[in-house]
Each structure stands twice: as structure tokens, then as C-alpha cells.
Design a protein around this motif. Structure first.
Motif, mmCIF file in Angstrom:
data_model
loop_
_atom_site.group_PDB
_atom_site.id
_atom_site.type_symbol
_atom_site.label_atom_id
_atom_site.label_comp_id
_atom_site.label_asym_id
_atom_site.label_seq_id
_atom_site.Cartn_x
_atom_site.Cartn_y
_atom_site.Cartn_z
ATOM 1 N N UNK A 84 3.278 1.236 6.806
ATOM 2 C CA UNK A 84 3.888 2.337 7.551
ATOM 3 C C UNK A 84 3.450 3.696 7.019
ATOM 4 N N UNK A 85 3.122 3.747 5.729
ATOM 5 C CA UNK A 85 2.780 5.035 5.119
ATOM 6 C C UNK A 85 1.529 5.653 5.726
ATOM 7 N N UNK A 86 0.634 4.833 6.294
ATOM 8 C CA UNK A 86 -0.615 5.406 6.808
ATOM 9 C C UNK A 86 -0.400 6.150 8.122
ATOM 10 N N UNK A 87 0.818 6.057 8.677
ATOM 11 C CA UNK A 87 1.115 6.840 9.877
ATOM 12 C C UNK A 87 1.085 8.335 9.577
ATOM 13 N N UNK A 88 1.221 8.678 8.290
ATOM 14 C CA UNK A 88 1.121 10.086 7.893
ATOM 15 C C UNK A 88 -0.325 10.556 7.841
ATOM 16 N N UNK A 102 0.845 -1.194 0.000
ATOM 17 C CA UNK A 102 0.000 0.000 0.000
ATOM 18 C C UNK A 102 0.879 1.242 0.000
ATOM 19 N N UNK A 103 0.648 2.115 -0.950
ATOM 20 C CA UNK A 103 1.397 3.373 -1.031
ATOM 21 C C UNK A 103 0.592 4.494 -0.374
ATOM 22 N N UNK A 104 1.269 5.607 -0.108
ATOM 23 C CA UNK A 104 0.596 6.747 0.499
ATOM 24 C C UNK A 104 -0.505 7.279 -0.421
ATOM 25 N N UNK A 105 -0.244 7.247 -1.723
ATOM 26 C CA UNK A 105 -1.253 7.712 -2.682
ATOM 27 C C UNK A 105 -2.496 6.831 -2.609
#
Length: 253
Positions: free
Chosen positions: A47-51, A16-19
């Protein structure tokens, strides 16, 4: 060599990417920001969903997750966390630091125990622990004074844990399909035993559960068919209301 890489890639699940995560953001009808990453074959917590940790609702249900990292406590605004139908075997203590959490769904995992710190979730109102391998609950559950509904169905409980018997706001508890004796303790007369409905894909169920679901569905269909036939028989000989009114009007004239 290529086959080995392919197998390793499949085992790691979908990346899963941030986009992708931003595209999965939604706004609920009551104005809450919801991150919906359900049913996406995710095997590792992205980890990207921490943003995006300012969301109020996080749905990671129907995935392949075996572990939730300690960084889950960064979602400080989280009110709803849905992790049902994964492969979780344990919960991180960090989960207990989500102090605003109102709803926690852990149904259909591989949990055997729960952390004592679960009792720190003082705002929790809905807790679903059904379809796991739980034999007992930690005594700290008695601290969940706001809890309204509790799902404990399809576990290995041999009695209703004492820690839930005096929760002041608990009105619904589902303990179906546990090895609990049929005689219900008098202390829990005020609690309504209910059966809850949770939608999962057929391939998420074991063969025994799938067979039982199909048998229950067939019974329900037969019951509905019988009720429909009875209803038709009961109303078959009635005269339409308009025709009765017309006859009465003729008499009055």
C-alpha cells in the motif's frame, strides 16, 4: 506457537516500507521514473507505493502476488506495468483505467480469463499474455488499435482469436505451444509469428517447463558447436590478406 507465527510470516511474504520503495526508484535512460520492486518475495501489493503513484513505470515481476488491488488505477501516469512471473489468477477492472499504458507484461501467471474492459487500454502497444491458462480472449481486444506485439504462447488457445486478426498495427504475435492446428489462417498472413525470450529464475518454472528449457538449451549449444566447427573448416586453408599483397607487390616490381 512460535512455529505457527513463523509459518504465517513466511506466507505473507516480504514487507515493503516506503523507505525501501523510495530506494528502489530509478530514472530510465529516456528520463522516465521507474519503481523497480522485482524479485523481492512480495506476496501482498504494498500500500505504501501508492504515495509514489506518479511514476511512469512499475515493475513488480518475479514476486508472489496473487491479486492486484483496485487502487492500481491511481498510477495515472503509468506507461509500463510489468507483472510477469507472479501467481495472479485474475485482473481487476481498475487496470483498464490506466489509459496511458503502452506496455503490459502478464507472462507466467495463472490467468484463465481477461476482463472485457481490457479494450479500454487504447494506447497499449505491447501485451504479453504468455505462459498462462487462457482459452480465449475477450472480443474487446479488437479495440486495441495501437497494439504492435502480442504474446500468447503457452496457453490453451485452439485457434487464433478473431479479435486480433484485423488489428491494423499488429506485426508480431507469438502463439507457440498452444493446441492450434498447424495450418495457419490466411487472414493472418500479414502478422509475423515470432518467439520471444523472457528471463525467469529456474525455481519459477514447473518441472516440465524446466526440463523443456534445458533440452532446448542443449540443442542450441550443439547447433552452435557444429556451426563453429564448420566455420573453422571453411577458413582453414585461406592465405592471410597481407601475404597475398606482398606476393603481388613482388610481381609488380
Amino acid at each position: 506457537m512460535v512455529k505457527g507465527k513463523k509459518k504465517s510470516s513466511e506466507a505473507s511474504g516480504r514487507k515493503i516500507t516506503l523507505k525501501m520503495a523510495k530506494n528502489a526508484l530509478k530514472v530510465t535512460t529516456d528520463g522516465k521514473r521507474r519503481l523497480d520492486l522485482s524479485n523481492m518475495e512480495i506476496a501482498t501489493f504494498p500500500k505504501c507505493i501508492l504515495k509514489l503513484c506518479d511514476v511512469e513505470e512499475l515493475d513488480l515481476s518475479r514476486n508472489l502476488l496473487k491479486k492486484i488491488p483496485d487502487t492500481i488505477d491511481r498510477f495515472v501516469n503509468l506507461r509500463l506495468l510489468d507483472l510477469h512471473s507472479n501467481h495472479l489468477e485474475a485482473l481487476p477492472i481498475a487496470l483498464s483505467r490506466l489509459y496511458n499504458l503502452c506496455s503490459l507484461n502478464l507472462c507466467n501467471n495463472h490467468l484463465t480469463t481477461l476482463p472485457h474492459e481490457l479494450g479500454f487500454l487504447r494506447n497499449l502497444r505491447f501485451l504479453n499474455l504468455g505462459m498462462n491458462c487462457i482459452e480465449t480472449l475477450p472480443p474487446s481486444v479488437s479495440a486495441l488499435k495501437e497494439l504492435r506485439e502480442l504474446g500468447l504462447f503457452n496457453n490453451f488457445l485452439t485457434d487464433l482469436p478473431k479479435c486480433v486478426q484485423n488489428l491494423p498495427k499488429l506485426t508480431k504475435v507469438n502463439v507457440k505451444s498452444n493446441p492450434i492446428p498447424s495450418d495457419e489462417p490466411a487472414e493472418v498472413d500479414h502478422i509475423q509469428r515470432v518467439e520471444s525470450l523472457y528471463l525467469v529464475r529456474e525455481d519459477c518454472l514447473c518441472s516440465d517447463c524446466l526440463r523443456k528449457c534445458r533440452e532446448d538449451r542443449e540443442k542450441l549449444e550443439r547447433r552452435m558447436s557444429a556451426a563453429s566447427t564448420l566455420k573453422k573448416a571453411m577458413f582453414a586453408g585461406l592465405i592471410a590478406p597481407n601475404s597475398v599483397a606482398q606476393e603481388n607487390q613482388a610481381v609488380w616490381r
